[in-house]
Design a protein around this motif. Structure first.
Motif, PDB file in Angstrom:
ATOM      1  N   THR A   1      -6.407  -7.893   0.660  1.00 16.83           N
ATOM      2  CA  THR A   1      -5.686  -7.160   1.697  1.00 16.83           C
ATOM      3  C   THR A   1      -6.409  -7.335   3.024  1.00 16.83           C
ATOM      4  O   THR A   1      -7.623  -7.136   3.104  1.00 16.83           O
ATOM      5  CB  THR A   1      -5.594  -5.663   1.355  1.00 16.83           C
ATOM      6  OG1 THR A   1      -4.931  -5.504   0.098  1.00 16.83           O
ATOM      7  CG2 THR A   1      -4.832  -4.910   2.431  1.00 16.83           C
TER       8      THR A   1
ATOM      9  N   ILE B   1      -1.408  -7.102   5.621  1.00 16.15           N
ATOM     10  CA  ILE B   1      -0.840  -8.050   4.670  1.00 16.15           C
ATOM     11  C   ILE B   1      -1.692  -8.027   3.407  1.00 16.15           C
ATOM     12  O   ILE B   1      -2.924  -7.989   3.482  1.00 16.15           O
ATOM     13  CB  ILE B   1      -0.759  -9.477   5.261  1.00 16.15           C
ATOM     14  CG1 ILE B   1      -0.055 -10.415   4.269  1.00 16.15           C
ATOM     15  CG2 ILE B   1      -2.124 -10.004   5.674  1.00 16.15           C
ATOM     16  CD1 ILE B   1       0.343 -11.738   4.882  1.00 16.15           C
TER      17      ILE B   1
ATOM     18  N   ALA C   1       3.612  -6.735   3.392  1.00 13.36           N
ATOM     19  CA  ALA C   1       3.258  -6.979   4.791  1.00 13.36           C
ATOM     20  C   ALA C   1       3.906  -5.918   5.664  1.00 13.36           C
ATOM     21  O   ALA C   1       4.989  -5.409   5.356  1.00 13.36           O
ATOM     22  CB  ALA C   1       3.707  -8.371   5.236  1.00 13.36           C
ATOM     23  N   LYS C   2       3.211  -5.584   6.761  1.00 15.84           N
ATOM     24  CA  LYS C   2       3.732  -4.550   7.655  1.00 15.84           C
ATOM     25  C   LYS C   2       3.178  -4.742   9.062  1.00 15.84           C
ATOM     26  O   LYS C   2       2.010  -5.103   9.233  1.00 15.84           O
ATOM     27  CB  LYS C   2       3.352  -3.167   7.128  1.00 15.84           C
ATOM     28  CG  LYS C   2       4.062  -2.001   7.793  1.00 15.84           C
ATOM     29  CD  LYS C   2       3.786  -0.735   7.011  1.00 15.84           C
ATOM     30  CE  LYS C   2       4.550   0.453   7.540  1.00 15.84           C
ATOM     31  NZ  LYS C   2       4.340   1.656   6.715  1.00 15.84           N
TER      32      LYS C   2
ATOM     33  N   PHE D   1      -1.377  -4.781  12.064  1.00 13.96           N
ATOM     34  CA  PHE D   1      -0.729  -5.484  10.960  1.00 13.96           C
ATOM     35  C   PHE D   1      -1.458  -5.164   9.659  1.00 13.96           C
ATOM     36  O   PHE D   1      -2.617  -4.750   9.649  1.00 13.96           O
ATOM     37  CB  PHE D   1      -0.746  -6.999  11.184  1.00 13.96           C
ATOM     38  CG  PHE D   1      -2.099  -7.626  10.912  1.00 13.96           C
ATOM     39  CD1 PHE D   1      -2.404  -8.167   9.657  1.00 13.96           C
ATOM     40  CD2 PHE D   1      -3.084  -7.650  11.896  1.00 13.96           C
ATOM     41  CE1 PHE D   1      -3.651  -8.723   9.409  1.00 13.96           C
ATOM     42  CE2 PHE D   1      -4.324  -8.205  11.654  1.00 13.96           C
ATOM     43  CZ  PHE D   1      -4.612  -8.747  10.405  1.00 13.96           C
TER      44      PHE D   1
ATOM     45  N   GLU E   1      -6.117  -6.248   7.232  1.00 13.19           N
ATOM     46  CA  GLU E   1      -5.457  -5.393   8.202  1.00 13.19           C
ATOM     47  C   GLU E   1      -6.300  -5.311   9.467  1.00 13.19           C
ATOM     48  O   GLU E   1      -7.524  -5.502   9.427  1.00 13.19           O
ATOM     49  CB  GLU E   1      -5.227  -3.994   7.635  1.00 13.19           C
ATOM     50  CG  GLU E   1      -6.480  -3.274   7.183  1.00 13.19           C
ATOM     51  CD  GLU E   1      -6.180  -1.878   6.673  1.00 13.19           C
ATOM     52  OE1 GLU E   1      -5.319  -1.204   7.261  1.00 13.19           O
ATOM     53  OE2 GLU E   1      -6.817  -1.462   5.692  1.00 13.19           O
TER      54      GLU E   1
END
Length: 785
Positions: A248, A262, A297-298, A260, A250
């Motif tokens: 992960t 992911i 994802a964000k 972000f 970020e």
């Protein structure tokens, strides 16, 4: 009539949304990463008003004082008191600091809102960090497996991630990931869920007492929110486990403005087991394997103080395959080549765009567009060629079965604070597309006419429109109620199915730390799941409600008590009764692979009911955390075409269910976890008599003919299991290493997975119990920096 009632209710809500009180509103966030905190407790000091932050970390309160004091806290964070002056800028951005202080061995955590104050009952919030401390199955921390340990929730067969809530089926759970529905939440044939804990921020499940804002399913709502991404600095987290590895990442795109996240995960079973497959098959030129993978994802963008955008995405896939290596050889002056592949794969794709807006001091709006798709396919393909000096002949065969469901939805919700009233209202529109089952056959041969045909169930569309309004009303200091209406209009072809679903919940304070609660919820579900087997395999088919197979509906009532004490413990006791109509099952002998007949002709519809009581004692903070839960329940079905129309116990009916979970954080370096579960056996169907079979054309006996006394006439043996774990945290200059060692089924109890009729050494018939998992140790090594 329904639209008129809702319009009147909406008018009253908006008319009442003005007040002379001072409105205090804003967001609660983690000071280390800017992540908004869901469920933080917000209270006006020396006043009665208190609330919790919503799914976006937002809160709104109204004060009677000119200079109010605000206290904010959250489990695992240091509480904070703020003075609200006339010059204080709104909306507030309150930052809480995580607490990792140790006094000897005592871990200090702060409180959430007391459970006695909320009108909502039958609701459980899970702490992701607590889930990671629990023993792990094959090295993977799993949200669904943790939820299965809560009272009123059953997990199906051994090791599976199914959810059976208060007598409902697996299709009756609305599972949301950042607002997008998930239609299949399992990996590895049901043994793992699709939810990667490293990418998850918040988990909440509702078992009943559903507020009007929820709809579409009968039994539960599982609301899971992904991390937003670190607004302050870049972070990485990953692990290597027995079956899978994950990573992960970020960080800020622009500090305190955009971020972000992911996260990816993949199992390596196909690589680990390939040598074993080769050995078992004698290295015959075929390879087989299985793997699953997923990605979250964000992107989080703070447009300004009143607007924020979120873009979320998830994709995941499971694939099992058997394929031959391309093989060529010479025969009679020709070069002949062959290859083939059989595969079985399924997966989810989700996407969502959300917009949070603070319209004014009293109104918060969330709007979102979501896309979700679940697909399942079986494919058999083969190709060959013959080549010489002058020509090449090629041949290709393809046979595939596919099934899928796809949704596109638009939704908008408004929260309106008016002091003693907290209104919520909104709408949603969903376009469903179904392919219940379709076969495709292709054939190509050089010099011959090709075949490319598809047959089976046609692509089908249906539509849903929903409106709702609800009010959380503080009638007095002791009495608080939540009441509302959920209107749904379902359209399939030329038919329309309207429904008006009333909801009510209330709590009455008996004292500072005691309350009694009651709720009623009427629910409607316009989609069905055709379940073809008991093993949790993914070949279940989603289908729409039609004129023949009606929408499902349910009514659930619940009553209970809640108590908080010492700011550390919570106790709830609830009793419930739920009735369900138009639930379906496959008829005897029906199969989803037979696409010659419509699926509507393969199912039978009937009624169901579930009732019982459950209690839960939780310790939510301190060095030792965990819970003890107990459920006593009955689950029954009545389907006219099954069991001669007589009522029978559902296959996941289990009378008693006990769970004990204990997490102990000794200090900053060591964590320990223990889980013990016990439940009485599920129901299943076994033959009670066998008769010799005879061929009409000879005097020889054939296979015996079995007789059955009824559906689900036999009980599995009692299920019980002990899991243990220990985690070592090693601090490094660059970050942290976490080493987790877990033991699943520590005393190696061989719990039944299924039963079959067999024979003993003398040829006598006997019931044989087949187990699945003995003691299973696992190791997982994680890292953070």
């Amino acid at each position: 009539m329904a639209m008129k009632q809702i319009s009147i209710l909406l008018f009253l809500f908006v008319t009442l949304s003005t007040s002379a009180q001072k409105t205090i509103y804003g967001y609660v966030q983690d000071s280390t990463n800017g992540e908004r905190l869901v469920g933080a407790y917000v209270k006006l000091v020396n006043e009665e008003a208190s609330t919790s932050t919503n799914n976006y970390g937002y809160f709104s309160l109204q004060s009677n004082k000119d200079t109010p004091y605000l206290y904010i806290s959250h489990v695992g964070f240091d509480g904070k008191t703020i003075t609200i002056l006339t010059t204080t800028e709104l909306p507030l951005n309150v930052f809480l600091t995580p607490v990792y202080q140790f006094k000897g061995v005592k871990f200090n955590g702060k409180k959430d809102e007391k459970i006695v104050n909320s009108t909502q009952m039958s609701t459980i919030t899970m702490n992701v960090q607590q889930i990671k401390m629990m023993p792990r199955f094959m090295g993977e921390a799993d949200i669904i497996k943790a939820i299965q340990l809560m009272p009123g929730i059953k997990g199906g067969s051994e090791g599976s991630t199914g959810l059976y809530v208060r007598g409902g089926g697996p299709d009756q759970n609305l599972i949301l990931l950042d607002g997008s529905p998930v239609y299949n939440a399992s990996h590895l044939f049901g043994f793992f869920s699709i939810f990667n804990t490293d990418a998850i921020n918040h988990v909440q499940i509702l078992k009943g007492g559903f507020p009007a804002r929820y709809g579409g399913r009968l039994s539960s709502v599982l609301d899971i929110t992904m991390k937003e991404g670190n607004m302050k600095k870049f972070k990485a987290e990953g692990s290597v486990g027995a079956l899978a590895s994950k990573l992960t990442l970020e960080g800020p795109i622009k500090k305190d403005k955009a971020s972000f996240m992911i996260s990816g995960r993949r199992t390596y079973l196909d690589f680990l087991l390939q040598p074993l497959f080769q050995l078992a098959n004698g290295n015959n030129g075929y390879s087989q394997g299985y793997f699953f993978s997923d990605m979250n994802a964000k992107i989080n963008w703070k447009v300004n103080k009143n607007n924020r955008l979120y873009l979320s995405y998830y994709t995941g896939k499971d694939k099992y395959y058997v394929k031959s290596k391309p093989y060529s050889y010479l025969y009679d002056g020709k070069t002949i080549s062959d290859k083939s592949e059989d595969r079985n794969q399924w997966g989810n794709q989700l996407g969502g765009l959300r917009w949070n807006k603070v319209l004014n001091k009293n109104i918060f709006i969330n709007s979102q567009i979501n896309y979700t798709k679940y697909y399942y396919e079986i494919v058999q393909s083969a190709s060959s060629s013959e080549a010489n000096d002058t020509a090449t002949l090629e041949q290709m065969n393809y046979n595939g079965f596919t099934s899928s469901i796809r949704d596109i939805s638009l939704k908008s919700d408004a929260e309106i604070n008016n002091g003693k009233h907290y209104f919520r209202t909104g709408f949603s529109v969903i376009a469903h597309q179904f392919i219940p089952g379709r076969n495709t056959i292709k054939y190509k041969e050089t010099g011959q006419r090709s075949i490319d045909t598809t047959f089976g169930s046609d692509k089908t569309n249906s539509f849903e429109t929903s409106l709702y309004s609800e009010d959380d009303f503080e009638v007095s200091k002791k009495l608080k109620i939540n009441y509302g209406l959920h209107f749904n209009l379902y359209n399939y072809k030329s038919s329309f199915f309207p429904s008006l679903q009333p909801r009510f919940a209330g709590r009455y304070l008996l004292g500072k730390n005691w309350s009694v609660k009651a709720s009623y919820a009427n629910m409607r579900q316009n989609i069905h799941l055709l379940t073809n087997n008991n093993l949790g395999l993914p070949n279940d088919l989603w289908v729409p409600a039609t004129n023949i197979v009606k929408p499902m509906s349910s009514n659930q009532v619940a009553m209970g008590v809640a108590k908080s004490f010492n700011d550390m413990y919570e106790f709830t006791f609830e009793t419930y009764y739920k009735s369900m109509n138009h639930i379906i099952e496959f008829k005897e002998g029906a199969s989803f692979l037979n696409v010659n007949n419509s699926w509507e002709n393969k199912v039978a519809a009937g009624k169901g009911r579930g009732y019982g009581f459950e209690w839960l004692l939780q310790k939510k903070s301190g060095a030792v955390t965990g819970w003890i839960g107990y459920t006593l329940s009955w689950i029954k079905r009545t389907i006219p075409e099954v069991n001669f129309g007589k009522e029978f116990y559902y296959k996941y009916d289990s009378r008693h269910d006990i769970s004990f979970v204990l997490n102990y954080k000794e200090n900053a370096n060591w964590d320990y976890g223990l889980v013990w579960v016990f439940r009485t056996g599920n129901a299943t169907t076994l033959a009670t008599a066998a008769y010799p079979g005879y061929s009409p054309t000879s005097f020889y006996t054939t296979s015996p003919v079995y007789g059955y006394s009824g559906r689900n006439n036999f009980r599995f043996a009692n299920y019980h299991r002990l899991d243990l774990s220990i985690t070592r945290h090693i601090k490094k200059k660059w970050g942290m290493i976490d080493i987790n060692f877990s033991i699943y089924n520590a005393y190696s109890r061989i719990n039944p997975f299924y039963y079959k009729i067999g024979t003993d050494s003398r040829g006598n018939k006997q019931i044989i119990r087949v187990g699945l998992f003995p003691i299973l140790p696992s190791l997982n090594i994680g890292f953070k920096f």
